[in-house]
Each structure stands twice: as structure tokens, then as C-alpha cells.
Design a protein around this motif. Structure first.
Motif, short mmCIF file in Angstrom:
data_model
loop_
_atom_site.label_atom_id
_atom_site.label_comp_id
_atom_site.label_asym_id
_atom_site.label_seq_id
_atom_site.Cartn_x
_atom_site.Cartn_y
_atom_site.Cartn_z
N GLU A 228 -92.53 51.10 14.90
CA GLU A 228 -93.69 50.96 14.02
C GLU A 228 -94.04 52.29 13.35
N GLY A 229 -93.94 53.38 14.12
CA GLY A 229 -94.21 54.70 13.56
C GLY A 229 -93.20 55.07 12.49
N VAL A 230 -91.93 54.77 12.76
CA VAL A 230 -90.88 55.02 11.77
C VAL A 230 -91.14 54.22 10.50
N ALA B 190 -91.68 55.48 6.72
CA ALA B 190 -90.68 55.03 5.74
C ALA B 190 -91.37 54.38 4.54
N ASP B 191 -92.40 53.58 4.80
CA ASP B 191 -93.14 52.94 3.70
C ASP B 191 -93.79 53.99 2.80
N GLU B 192 -94.35 55.01 3.42
CA GLU B 192 -95.00 56.07 2.63
C GLU B 192 -94.01 56.80 1.72
N CYS B 193 -92.79 56.97 2.23
CA CYS B 193 -91.78 57.74 1.48
C CYS B 193 -90.89 56.87 0.62
N GLY B 194 -91.09 55.54 0.66
CA GLY B 194 -90.32 54.65 -0.19
C GLY B 194 -88.96 54.27 0.35
N TYR B 195 -88.81 54.25 1.68
CA TYR B 195 -87.53 53.86 2.28
C TYR B 195 -87.61 52.45 2.88
N ASN B 196 -86.43 51.83 2.95
CA ASN B 196 -86.28 50.60 3.73
C ASN B 196 -85.67 50.99 5.07
N SER B 197 -86.30 50.62 6.17
CA SER B 197 -85.78 50.99 7.49
C SER B 197 -85.16 49.76 8.15
N PHE B 198 -83.97 49.97 8.73
CA PHE B 198 -83.24 48.90 9.41
C PHE B 198 -83.12 49.25 10.89
N LEU B 199 -83.43 48.29 11.74
CA LEU B 199 -83.45 48.50 13.18
C LEU B 199 -82.18 47.97 13.82
N MET C 144 -82.78 62.88 16.16
CA MET C 144 -82.90 62.29 17.48
C MET C 144 -84.38 62.08 17.84
N ILE C 145 -84.65 61.04 18.62
CA ILE C 145 -86.00 60.79 19.11
C ILE C 145 -85.96 60.52 20.61
N ASP C 146 -86.82 61.21 21.36
CA ASP C 146 -87.01 61.02 22.80
C ASP C 146 -85.80 61.46 23.61
N HIS D 214 -96.30 56.35 18.61
CA HIS D 214 -96.30 56.03 17.18
C HIS D 214 -96.07 57.30 16.35
N ARG D 215 -96.72 58.37 16.77
CA ARG D 215 -96.57 59.63 16.03
C ARG D 215 -95.15 60.18 16.18
N MET D 216 -94.51 59.98 17.33
CA MET D 216 -93.13 60.43 17.51
C MET D 216 -92.23 59.79 16.46
N GLY D 217 -92.40 58.48 16.26
CA GLY D 217 -91.60 57.79 15.25
C GLY D 217 -91.93 58.24 13.85
N TYR D 218 -93.22 58.42 13.58
CA TYR D 218 -93.68 58.85 12.26
C TYR D 218 -93.13 60.24 11.93
N ASP D 219 -93.29 61.19 12.85
CA ASP D 219 -92.82 62.56 12.60
C ASP D 219 -91.31 62.62 12.44
N ALA D 220 -90.60 61.79 13.21
CA ALA D 220 -89.13 61.77 13.11
C ALA D 220 -88.69 61.30 11.74
N MET D 221 -89.35 60.27 11.21
CA MET D 221 -89.00 59.76 9.88
C MET D 221 -89.32 60.80 8.82
N MET D 222 -90.43 61.50 8.95
CA MET D 222 -90.78 62.55 8.00
C MET D 222 -89.77 63.70 8.04
N LEU D 223 -89.28 64.00 9.23
CA LEU D 223 -88.27 65.04 9.38
C LEU D 223 -86.96 64.61 8.71
N LEU D 224 -86.61 63.33 8.88
CA LEU D 224 -85.40 62.81 8.24
C LEU D 224 -85.56 62.83 6.71
N HIS D 225 -86.72 62.46 6.23
CA HIS D 225 -86.99 62.48 4.79
C HIS D 225 -86.80 63.90 4.22
#
Length: 367
Positions: free
Chosen positions: A79-81, A85-94, A144-146, A294-305
Motif C-alpha cells: 500500500e505504501g509503495v 507510485a501514484d504520486e509519481c505517475g507509475y503503475n506498480s505490479f505486485l 531492497m525493502i526490509d 506504510h512509510r517503508m514502502g512509500y520511502d522505498a518507492m520514492m528512492l526508486l523514483h
């Protein structure tokens, strides 16, 4: 017939087949003709929609690989990712590996076939040689996460598990417990190893001996943790308190307690790791080490961006983000009056059976 099947027949990687089918990248002419011949003979029809998309359109696709989507931790992480991803305009696939390194490898291969622009990953283990070799050769940024992969230079977002475990065990110690067991996670993962380290450090800091029989493998799974509780409670001197190394471990312990008519905080004490939301609607007030998942996922996506958009930084020093964990005490760490009374009885019994002190030399003896 799939791209993987064609790759096996042609004795090349799936990414090479993908480059030939999409006419991207350099492939030896001999290899190219061999692949095209297999495609023609097998009457393979690639996904027309995927092939029609341009690189510009696919640039917004990123992947998230997790080991167990049934675990609420990874669902919240996703959910955090997704939020970032939505904020940055990405489609995320799980992608869910179910803790299977072979399935993980297939997803790594898929990341190239689908032309993902970046990958977020919670690896099954740290040092699988095949997956590690493939992972380090990916032409896209990886975060990487966790958990993490051994001896790699990937960015990552983690929590301070040594400190989190230390605080959990110390809470039990401060409530009078000395017979504290840990149902641990796999030592092939960073969380499994570091939480065991925190457990040991807390015991050592308070002068409590480390006992091998009090540490059992739960593999971060419910059933294995349930079996771990069975082993612990069959000991001649069972523990009075449990440190459960993750949320599924806690669920396995709680299942054992329920089936054996034992009450949390009355018959045995416990501190878990990661919250279990459903317990808020029960009378089980479980103390836990709570992390900002949630923040772990969010920060990881921002780092990837950041790595995707700033290609000049991709070869720079890796970035490591460590987020703190909060110990939330709800009462299950306390020593129950029943356990306290039993310990006092054992203490007094021990004093009764102590041998009399040796008399000083020359001291008179009764005859």
C-alpha cells in the motif's frame, strides 16, 4: 509455448528472446536466426498489446516482489509503495514468491520481459547464488525493502531490528522474567539474524545466560511457530515469556495458547514484532514492536523514483534508510501473579536445599 520455453530450446536467456521479438538491443545474427526459427516452428504469438507499447509508454511500470502477500506486513508495505507510485505517475505490479527462490527467479526474468523501469524487492534469502547473479546484472535500478541481498550495492529501506528486538526483550526482563524464549525467523534473512542479535544483546546486558533450548526456529510462519511453542512448553523448565520475531509468529503462539487453555498475560507473557490489526477487536492485549510499514514502502518507492529519473546517480554510493521502531506495551509483557508466586516458591525451595556453609578452620563443632 512461452518466452521461457523458447529460451530453453534456443539455450539463451529469456531477455535475449525478448530483445529479438521486440527488435531491441544487440543480438548475434546466428542467435537471432535460431530464435526466430524456433518461434516460427512453434507458431508462437507474442502478446500483441505488450509489443505494441513503446518504451516511452512502459517507462511508468515498476515491480514489487514480496515473499508472502498473506502476511499483513507485506500487504501494508505494498500500500505504501502504491501510494508513492501514484504520486509519481507509475503503475506498480505486485509479484508474490511464497518464499520460493525459484519463483523469485522467474519474476526477476519477467521484470526484463515486461520492460519494467525499476524494481522493489523483499528477497526470499540473502545469498541464493543464482538469483543474486541474475539480480546484479539487471539493467534497471533495484531497491531492497526490509530484507536485502548479500554483498550487493543496492539502495534499501530497513528498520533497526537489533534495537527493536533488544527493547522487546528488555521489557520482559524489567518485569522480572529471566526464562525468556525467542521463536526466531530464518537466519538466511536480515530480520531473522538481527532480531536474534537484539535478543542476545538484551540478555547479556542484564546478566542472563543465553540458553540454546530457548531459541527455536519459527521461519516467520504460523504453523512452524506453533510447533516451536510445543517444543518450548515440553521443556523440563519451560520459559515464562516469549519474544515472537514477527506477526505470523505471534499468531502461531496465540493459536497454541488458545488450544491449550493458556491465557496471554496470565499463564505466559509475550512481546511480538509488528502489529496485528485484528487483535484490536479481541481481548488479547499483545505488546509489540511496531514499525512504520506504510512509510517503508512509500520511502522505498520514492528512492526508486530518484534512481529512475536521475540516471547520472545510478552508479553513485548506495543509499540506506533506517526507520525506527516503537515498543508499544499493552500488558502482555508483565509477569502474572501466578508466575511470580511460582518463581518465589522455587526461590524459597532453592534456599531450603542449600548446603550449610563450611565452618572456618578451628571453629568448634557440636559433639
Amino acid at each position: 509455448m512461452t518466452i521461457n520455453d523458447i529460451a530453453k530450446l534456443a539455450k539463451v536467456s529469456p531477455s535475449t528472446v525478448s530483445r529479438v521479438l521486440n527488435n531491441t538491443g544487440l543480438v548475434k545474427e546466428e542467435t537471432k536466426q535460431r530464435i526466430l526459427q524456433i518461434v516460427e516452428e512453434s507458431k508462437f504469438v507474442p502478446n500483441a498489446f505488450a509489443r505494441s507499447l513503446s518504451n516511452e509508454q512502459l517507462i511508468n511500470n515498476v515491480g514489487l516482489i514480496v515473499p508472502n502477500i498473506d502476511n499483513p506486513f507485506f500487504a501494508t508495505l505494498a500500500e505504501g509503495v502504491s501510494a508513492a507510485a501514484d504520486e509519481c505517475g507509475y503503475n506498480s505490479f505486485l509479484f508474490n514468491t511464497n518464499e520460493d527462490v525459484k519463483k523469485e527467479l522467474r519474476f526477476l526474468q519477467t521484470s526484463q520481459e515486461q520492460r519494467l523501469r525499476g524494481l522493489l524487492m523483499v528477497p526470499v534469502v540473502e545469498n541464493d547464488p543464482v538469483n543474486l547473479s541474475y539480480l546484479t546484472k539487471l539493467p534497471i535500478p533495484v531497491v531492497m525493502i526490509d530484507r536485502e541481498s548479500y554483498n550487493t550495492k543496492f539502495d534499501g529501506v530497513f528498520s533497526d531490528d537489533v534495537e527493536g528486538a533488544y527493547n522487546a526483550v528488555e521489557a520482559l526482563i524489567r518485569n522480572g522474567h529471566t526464562r525468556i524464549a525467542q521463536i526466531m525467523g530464518p537466519l538466511t534473512t536480515k530480520p531473522g539474524r538481527t532480531r536474534l542479535e537484539g535478543y542476545r544483546q538484551a540478555l547479556e546486558a542484564h546478566g542472563i545466560p543465553y540458553r540454546e533450548e530457548y531459541v527455536v526456529e519459527g521461519k516467520f510462519q504460523k504453523e512452524e511457530s506453533y510447533e516451536g511453542m510445543q517444543k518450548l512448553m515440553k521443556l523440563k523448565e519451560p520459559p515464562t515469556a516469549i519474544f515472537a520475531a514477527n506477526n505470523l509468529t505471534s499468531i502461531g503462539v496465540l493459536k497454541y495458547l488458545k488450544e491449550n487453555n493458556l491465557r496471554l498475560g496470565r499463564d505466559i507473557s509475550m512481546v511480538g514484532y509488528d502489529d496485528i490489526e485484528v487483535l484490536e477487536y479481541t481481548d488479547m492485549n499483545l505488546s509489540t514492536v511496531s514499525r512504520p510499514v506504510h512509510r517503508m514502502g512509500y520511502d522505498a518507492m520514492m528512492l526508486l523514483h530518484e534512481r529512475i529519473t536521475h540516471t547520472d546517480h545510478r552508479n553513485g554510493a548506495r543509499k540506506r534508510i533506517y526507520l525506527g521502531a516503537q515498543l508499544i506495551l499493552r500488558g502482555s509483557e508483565r509477569m502474572s501473579t501466578r508466575t511470580a508466586a511460582k518463581k518465589e516458591s522455587e526461590r524459597q525451595k532453592g534456599q531450603t536445599h542449600q548446603k550449610p556453609e563450611n565452618r572456618e578452620e578451628g571453629e568448634e563443632k557440636d559433639v
